[in-house]
Scaffold this motif. Structure first.
Motif, short mmCIF file in Angstrom:
data_model
loop_
_atom_site.label_atom_id
_atom_site.label_comp_id
_atom_site.label_asym_id
_atom_site.label_seq_id
_atom_site.Cartn_x
_atom_site.Cartn_y
_atom_site.Cartn_z
N TRP A 39 7.64 27.30 51.92
CA TRP A 39 8.98 27.18 52.47
C TRP A 39 9.29 28.25 53.52
O TRP A 39 10.22 28.09 54.33
CB TRP A 39 10.03 27.22 51.36
CG TRP A 39 10.05 28.49 50.55
CD1 TRP A 39 9.39 28.74 49.41
CD2 TRP A 39 10.81 29.67 50.84
NE1 TRP A 39 9.66 30.01 48.94
CE2 TRP A 39 10.54 30.59 49.81
CE3 TRP A 39 11.69 30.04 51.86
CZ2 TRP A 39 11.11 31.87 49.77
CZ3 TRP A 39 12.27 31.31 51.83
CH2 TRP A 39 11.98 32.20 50.79
N HIS A 40 8.53 29.34 53.55
CA HIS A 40 8.75 30.37 54.57
C HIS A 40 8.49 29.81 55.98
O HIS A 40 8.98 30.36 56.97
CB HIS A 40 7.82 31.56 54.33
CG HIS A 40 8.06 32.28 53.05
ND1 HIS A 40 7.39 31.98 51.88
CD2 HIS A 40 8.91 33.29 52.74
CE1 HIS A 40 7.80 32.77 50.91
NE2 HIS A 40 8.73 33.58 51.40
N ARG A 95 15.54 26.92 54.54
CA ARG A 95 15.02 27.95 53.63
C ARG A 95 16.03 28.37 52.56
O ARG A 95 15.66 29.01 51.59
CB ARG A 95 14.56 29.16 54.43
CG ARG A 95 13.43 28.85 55.39
CD ARG A 95 13.06 30.04 56.24
NE ARG A 95 12.18 29.64 57.35
CZ ARG A 95 11.77 30.46 58.31
NH1 ARG A 95 12.16 31.73 58.31
NH2 ARG A 95 10.98 30.01 59.27
N TRP A 117 11.56 29.29 46.10
CA TRP A 117 12.59 28.77 47.02
C TRP A 117 13.93 28.62 46.30
O TRP A 117 14.97 29.06 46.80
CB TRP A 117 12.12 27.44 47.58
CG TRP A 117 13.10 26.73 48.48
CD1 TRP A 117 13.44 27.09 49.75
CD2 TRP A 117 13.84 25.55 48.18
NE1 TRP A 117 14.35 26.19 50.27
CE2 TRP A 117 14.62 25.23 49.32
CE3 TRP A 117 13.92 24.72 47.06
CZ2 TRP A 117 15.45 24.13 49.36
CZ3 TRP A 117 14.75 23.62 47.11
CH2 TRP A 117 15.52 23.32 48.24
N ARG A 165 15.70 32.16 45.26
CA ARG A 165 15.57 33.20 46.30
C ARG A 165 16.36 34.46 45.96
O ARG A 165 15.89 35.57 46.16
CB ARG A 165 16.03 32.66 47.65
CG ARG A 165 15.03 31.78 48.34
CD ARG A 165 15.39 31.56 49.79
NE ARG A 165 15.39 32.81 50.56
CZ ARG A 165 15.76 32.89 51.83
NH1 ARG A 165 16.19 31.81 52.47
NH2 ARG A 165 15.73 34.04 52.45
#
Length: 704
Positions: free
Chosen positions: A329-330, A337, A401, A404
């Motif tokens: 996901w970065h 994000r 994700w 976070r």
């Protein structure tokens, strides 16, 4: 010294002891980087002063810490007994009730005499032990008007315990192929293993590797200990034909392709190919999904969605987005994000069909896990399935994700340098932030445990020492340049005990290797079983000789080996030394390593013979394996685990630490002494397996 004080306030170590009598100082740059990951600026002396002042001001303003722990039957916690005189407390329970709370010790409350002009302090309030076990909301108001809300964890004093002694198999599920599985072991194979071993061999449990969802990719990382999600299992473990709707789908072509995959592993000398298995199963499951659900099945699916809530929606959304943008996901567009962004909400609507597909897969996997546990319990197993909880998750995966704000950015957990690894270790797993967990009442941790324990009789916690502290390695730093960061171990253990009680599950901690003083004692106090491995149990504080059976601890799972260690056959024959030599992994010349290993094995075999556990005529490899398990049975250990490959003489480790592409880690089927793959059906008929398991029937002593 200011940096030292600031670090201590946030549970960050500025020095540590790798061995008795040795103290090492952590580099300031490491401390500053770790504090930054906790949201604390310590980059300059002025920033350190400001951060210290802010911490003092916050401590003064807060009446209570973010989370308070009370163990049932114990005195009230100091955070409550130390409140200013006249502080009022009010509790909102999980059940929705609201009531005043008197947190003073019971003896004090009962010894007071009612004042003539009114009620006693706290009159009509309930004591802590009157509260139901759970995570409640606690409100405090001091006489000077300060108000604070905190989480209150009321936990049982101990986790559930095994009812008597039990033995069972330890198996890496992917390695257990049957004549019906599609190229790797699946959940239907697990159910069959449990049903057969429970009914025929009197086994009380089957322990499996982590079944967590992997990060998709080609190739997929086969390690079950670096998953995308720990909360949701991987659908690669599904048995397609066990999905009820599959009876109405055209699957003949998929079965033919599955036969090719299976025979490639069983007779063609191929490794287990997780990616090929999943590609085939995904196609077949897409065909099955086209079959309409019956009204009852649809209702059950909707109930599962409602029960799993936001966590399931996040997981399925990540899976759908990963199909479009990749599995890290970065590297997604910036607006995707943040899982709570409007752009993610819009993408979820746009990808609703794929989100629903991955939600459906999670439900099917949950159903088949439930079926496997039912099969185990129906076979008479007191525990049934023992699931495994990995230390952390892949930084690019679904959990990282979705959580976070709870995971530390720019940090990986690992281990400091030790006798086994002079450079330390970086496991590539982002840690939970202790401060964020406490602020959220440990909700992410609670949700994880609750899901894992849905269909389990016990839970193995890998690297259980991580409940107390973890070695944090800042990005760009060598593993040796990390430091320890502490969790609130009381809170971590309390939540574990609470969820284990709710599930009626035993907890087994993997506490091998270097363990901080006091950790094993704390775990034992709460009823968490340890792990004791045959070859490691010596009188380390005295003679150094093999530890006598009676001196082993009762509260443990006793095993001959683990997935990271040589099989018992390899240890007895020296095959593991030869393997490491071929791969260039030995620290000493081959003759020296072989001599040291042979001396170790000779000493153990001598101990077994003196105890009468290695009869004359059983000095071969197979007899030696039986003797090792006789020894384990002669200890007081509550649980004894049989490494399934030991039962057929497999000499290959499932994982060889320190290797990546040099060795086929996590891709080998269970095999016999000649390396020939053995199916579940062949295992059930194996004379060698039955000869080993006869040792357990002969032992009696409470083993079922």
């Amino acid at each position: 010294m200011s940096l030292v004080r600031l670090a201590a306030l946030h549970g960050v170590a500025t020095s540590y002891s790798p061995s008795p009598g040795v103290m090492l100082t952590v580099p300031d740059a490491t401390v500053v980087a770790v504090l930054a990951a906790l949201g604390v600026d310590a980059g300059t002396p002025g920033a350190v002063r400001d951060a210290l002042a802010a911490a003092r001001a916050a401590a003064t303003a807060r009446v209570l810490p973010p989370t308070v722990v009370h163990w049932a039957g114990a005195p009230p916690p100091e955070s409550l007994t130390g409140l200013p005189e006249g502080t009022s407390l009010r509790v909102e329970t999980e059940q929705g009730d609201e009531q005043p709370l008197d947190a003073r010790p019971q003896a004090v409350r009962h010894s007071e005499v009612r004042p003539p002009d009114g009620p006693r302090p706290g009159e009509g309030a309930h004591g802590l032990d009157a509260l139901p076990h759970g995570v409640h909301r606690l409100h405090a108001r001091t006489p000077d008007g300060r108000e604070t809300a905190a989480w209150l964890v009321v936990a049982p004093a101990r986790v559930p315990q095994p009812q008597g002694r039990a033995h069972g198999f330890l198996v890496q599920l992917y390695s257990l192929l049957s004549e019906r599985s599609w190229g790797m072991g699946d959940l239907a194979d697990l159910a069959e293993l449990a049903a057969w071993s429970g009914r025929t061999l009197g086994c009380g449990f089957v322990q499996v590797n982590p079944l967590h969802a992997a990060v998709p990719g080609e190739p997929t990382d086969p390690s079950p200990y670096r998953p995308s999600s720990r909360r949701f299992p991987d659908p690669v473990h599904l048995r397609v034909e066990a999905v009820p709707e599959s009876a109405y789908a055209a699957l003949d072509e998929y079965r033919k392709r599955a036969e090719t995959l299976r025979q490639g592993v069983l007779t063609g000398g191929r490794l287990i190919d997780r990616d090929a298995v999943w590609a085939l199963k995904r196609e077949a499951l897409e065909a099955v999904r086209a079959v309409p659900q019956s009204p009852g099945r649809r209702a059950a699916y909707c109930d599962f969605i409602a029960d799993q809530g936001q966590a399931l929606e996040d997981h399925a959304t990540w899976c759908a987005l990963a199909e479009v943008y990749g599995s890290d996901w970065h590297r997604w567009p910036e607006e995707l994000r943040d899982p709570r962004s409007e752009r993610v909400a819009r993408a979820r609507r746009e990808l609703m069909e794929r989100v629903d597909f991955h939600t459906w897969l999670a439900w099917l996997t949950d159903e088949q896990l439930a079926a496997a546990q039912r099969a185990a319990r129906d076979a008479g197993m007191p525990l049934g399935l023992v699931h495994d909880l990995a230390v952390g998750v892949h930084p690019g995966g679904a959990d990282a994700w979705a959580q976070r704000g709870t995971l530390a950015d720019g940090i990986s957990v690992g281990a400091p340098p030790d006798a086994f690894n002079a450079h330390g270790q970086d496991w590539g797993l982002p840690p939970w932030r202790p401060d964020e967990l406490a602020a959220r009442g440990y909700a992410p941790y609670r949700g994880l445990l609750r899901t894992l324990l849905r269909h389990a009789g016990a839970l193995r916690v890998d690297h259980v020492m991580g409940l107390f502290r973890l070695w944090w390695v800042p990005e760009g730093h060598a593993p040796a340049e990390g430091t320890y960061v502490r969790h609130d171990a009381e809170a971590m253990l309390a939540v574990l005990a609470l969820e284990a009680e709710r599930a009626g599950a035993v907890v087994i901690g993997e506490d091998l290797g270097t363990v901080e003083p006091g950790v094993r004692e704390a775990l034992e106090r709460r009823g968490v079983l340890g792990t004791s491995v045959f070859w490691f149990e010596r009188d380390w504080t005295g003679t150094g000789r093999p530890l006598a059976p009676a001196a082993w601890r009762t509260g443990c799972l006793a095993t001959a080996t683990t997935h990271d260690l040589p099989s018992t056959a390899a240890r007895l024959t020296g095959g593991h030394v030869e393997l490491r030599y071929r791969l260039g992994l030995l620290a000493r010349p081959l003759p020296e390593e072989q001599a040291a290993d042979a001396a170790d094995v000779h000493e153990w075999l001598g101990a077994l013979a003196r105890l009468g556990l290695l009869p004359e005529g059983e000095g071969d490899e197979e007899g030696g394996i039986r003797a090792v398990y006789r020894f384990l049975l002669s200890t007081p250990a509550r649980l004894v685990g049989v490494w399934l490959p030991d039962a057929v003489g497999d000499r290959r480790p499932q994982n060889l630490p320190g290797t990546w592409n040099q060795y086929p880690n996590w891709r080998l089927p269970v095999a016999d002494a000649l390396g020939r793959p053995v199916t579940l059906e062949e295992l059930a008929a194996s004379p060698r397996l039955h000869a080993l398991m006869a040792v357990f029937q002969e032992a009696g002593g409470g083993f079922r």
